[in-house]
Design an enzyme around this catalytic site. Structure first.
Site, mmCIF file in Angstrom:
data_model
loop_
_atom_site.group_PDB
_atom_site.id
_atom_site.type_symbol
_atom_site.label_atom_id
_atom_site.label_comp_id
_atom_site.label_asym_id
_atom_site.label_seq_id
_atom_site.Cartn_x
_atom_site.Cartn_y
_atom_site.Cartn_z
ATOM 1 N N GLY A 190 0.841 -1.211 0.000
ATOM 2 C CA GLY A 190 0.000 0.000 0.000
ATOM 3 C C GLY A 190 0.863 1.243 0.000
ATOM 4 C CG ASN A 191 -0.171 4.705 -1.485
ATOM 5 O OD1 ASN A 191 -0.881 5.521 -0.896
ATOM 6 N ND2 ASN A 191 -0.558 4.112 -2.611
ATOM 7 C CG HIS A 192 2.927 6.421 4.034
ATOM 8 N ND1 HIS A 192 2.680 5.684 5.165
ATOM 9 C CD2 HIS A 192 4.222 6.165 3.693
ATOM 10 C CE1 HIS A 192 3.772 5.034 5.523
ATOM 11 N NE2 HIS A 192 4.717 5.301 4.631
ATOM 12 C CB SER A 193 -2.708 8.007 -0.278
ATOM 13 O OG SER A 193 -3.894 8.737 -0.450
ATOM 14 C CB ALA B 105 -1.797 7.526 -3.796
#
Ligand code: CTP
Length: 406
Positions: free
Chosen positions: A215-218, A283
């Site tokens: 995943g990512n930090h969005s 994102a």
């Protein structure tokens, strides 16, 4: 959430028997999240007490030009009708008697309500209330016409039993009907009324096995703020969001929750051809594990490699099929920002791109501020200060309005 939330509503009450119903109107506005102040004609105090209205509105009630200050009961204060008029986003006179309407129509100004009416620059609504013969009288009709010619909006009286015992037209519209009339009227004037806007927000999660993902930090904050700003302009919003803690409460926003880039791709394509504007702020993962394990992967080897494959570029796919839709993308860059953003604008066939640079302090993931640069399809570059994401969203919607001449 009502469109009247956070609006300053000035309620004018005149001396009609229906004045008692206006107390309920105050409650409806307060319940909708509006701030309410009440201005009364002196005679209307015979029909409903200022105490009731100040208690419900949580504000002082004005009925004379000179009042008493709360601190020192002997000190007189000037109740400034100009300030009241300027404070109001909306002025509603309910009930509006034949007498007050005739005065409003002719610029007579012998009480604080009328002086406030003459000073107010905001939209004015009036809800007439009187007996049926008065309602039908030519002179009353002239007042209606004159007030309409000033741009004031009449909330027509209903038919029913009147205080006189007669049955006919002249009964003030019920508070709920007045509330809905104003809400609808404001909505109908919003610039994006009747438009559908598709927005993506948040990260996507790409499964590795049943318990792990990439995943990512969005946080989804930017996309949710854009959805709020679009809904405030009257648009019907479809918000396709990846996993996020953000929530939104609006009758105009329908949230479609998705997990992966592929889910987002499918959901977005369901709505794109019926949308007027699409803003893709999510994102989205660019890569996902090529094979997703059915069972939790056990730690066996000292190193572990996951083979990744590209996800579909949702924005690009919309650029390829778009017809009349206005398509907006985001670009998150760390170097050669303008050049990369301009490249994406062109290669993805966009009408506008919003550039985020991770080099800017206060911009990017998780924080509630952002610093963005807008680049239009004509290559006009608009740089902005560091702002709250809510303000960035408003700026973006304003620019889209200008670009689409909505
Ligand atoms: N985007 C998308 N689908 C993807 C990847 C990105 O719709 N699979 C969209 C994003 O929502 C954003 C825009 O494309 O509006 C640009 O995303 P960004 O990550 O900055 O760029 P990429 O196109 O992924 O290119 P790169 O990562 O190489 O910079």
């Amino acid at each position: 959430m009502s469109i009247l939330k956070d609006k300053n509503i000035l309620l004018g009450i005149t001396a009609g028997i229906a004045a008692y119903k206006s107390a309920n109107l105050v409650r409806l506005f307060i319940k909708a999240g509006a701030s309410v102040k009440v201005v009364m004609t002196p005679a209307s105090k015979e029909f409903v007490t200022p105490l009731t209205l100040s208690t419900l509105s949580k504000n002082p009630v004005y009925s004379t030009f000179v009042g008493e200050s709360d601190e020192e009961k002997d000190n007189e204060v000037w109740n400034n009708h100009v300030d009241l008029g300027l404070w109001a986003d909306i002025f509603i006179i309910a009930p509006a008697t034949a007498n007050t309407m005739a005065k409003m129509a002719n610029g007579v100004c012998d009480n604080i309500l009328l002086a406030t009416y003459l000073s107010a620059k905001c939209p004015v609504y009036f809800a007439p209330a009187m007996d049926l013969d008065m309602y039908k009288h030519e002179s009353t009709k002239k007042s209606f016409e004159k007030l309409s010619s000033y741009g004031n909006k009449m909330i027509p009286a209903g038919t029913g039993e009147l205080a006189s015992g007669l049955v006919g037209e002249g009964r003030m519209a019920e508070p709920e009907a007045i509330f809905s009339f104003i809400e609808k009227d404001i909505l109908d004037q919003l610039p994006l009324r009747g438009k559908r806007i598709l927005i993506t927000a948040g990260p996507t999660y790409e499964a590795i096995d049943p318990v792990r993902f990439i995943g990512n930090h969005s946080s989804g904050k930017m996309g949710f703020e854009i959805a709020r700003a679009a809904a405030n302009l009257g648009a019907e919003v479809i918000l396709v969001s990846g996993p996020t803690h953000e929530t939104i409460l609006s009758n105009f926003v329908s949230v479609q929750n998705v997990i992966s880039a592929d889910d987002m791709y499918k959901e977005v394509h369901k709505h794109f051809n019926t949308s007027d504007i699409a803003i893709l702020s999510a994102a989205v993962a660019d890569y996902r594990p090529k094979n997703v394990a059915n069972q939790k992967i056990k730690k066996k080897d000292p190193t572990f490699t996951i083979e990744l494959e590209k996800t579909k570029d949702i924005l690009k796919s919309l650029g390829e099929i778009k017809e009349d839709q206005f398509l907006v993308g985001f670009a998150l860059e760390t170097n050669n920002e303008l050049e990369h953003a301009k490249g994406k604008l062109k290669s993805k066939n966009l009408d506008l791109i919003v550039l985020n640079s991770l080099q800017d302090k206060g911009a990017g993931f998780g924080v509630s501020t952002n610093k963005v640069t807008f680049i239009t399809s004509a290559n006009v570059v608009i740089e902005n200060e560091l702002k709250s994401k809510a303000d960035v969203a408003k700026d973006l919607m304003d620019l889209i309005l200008k670009q689409t001449h909505a």
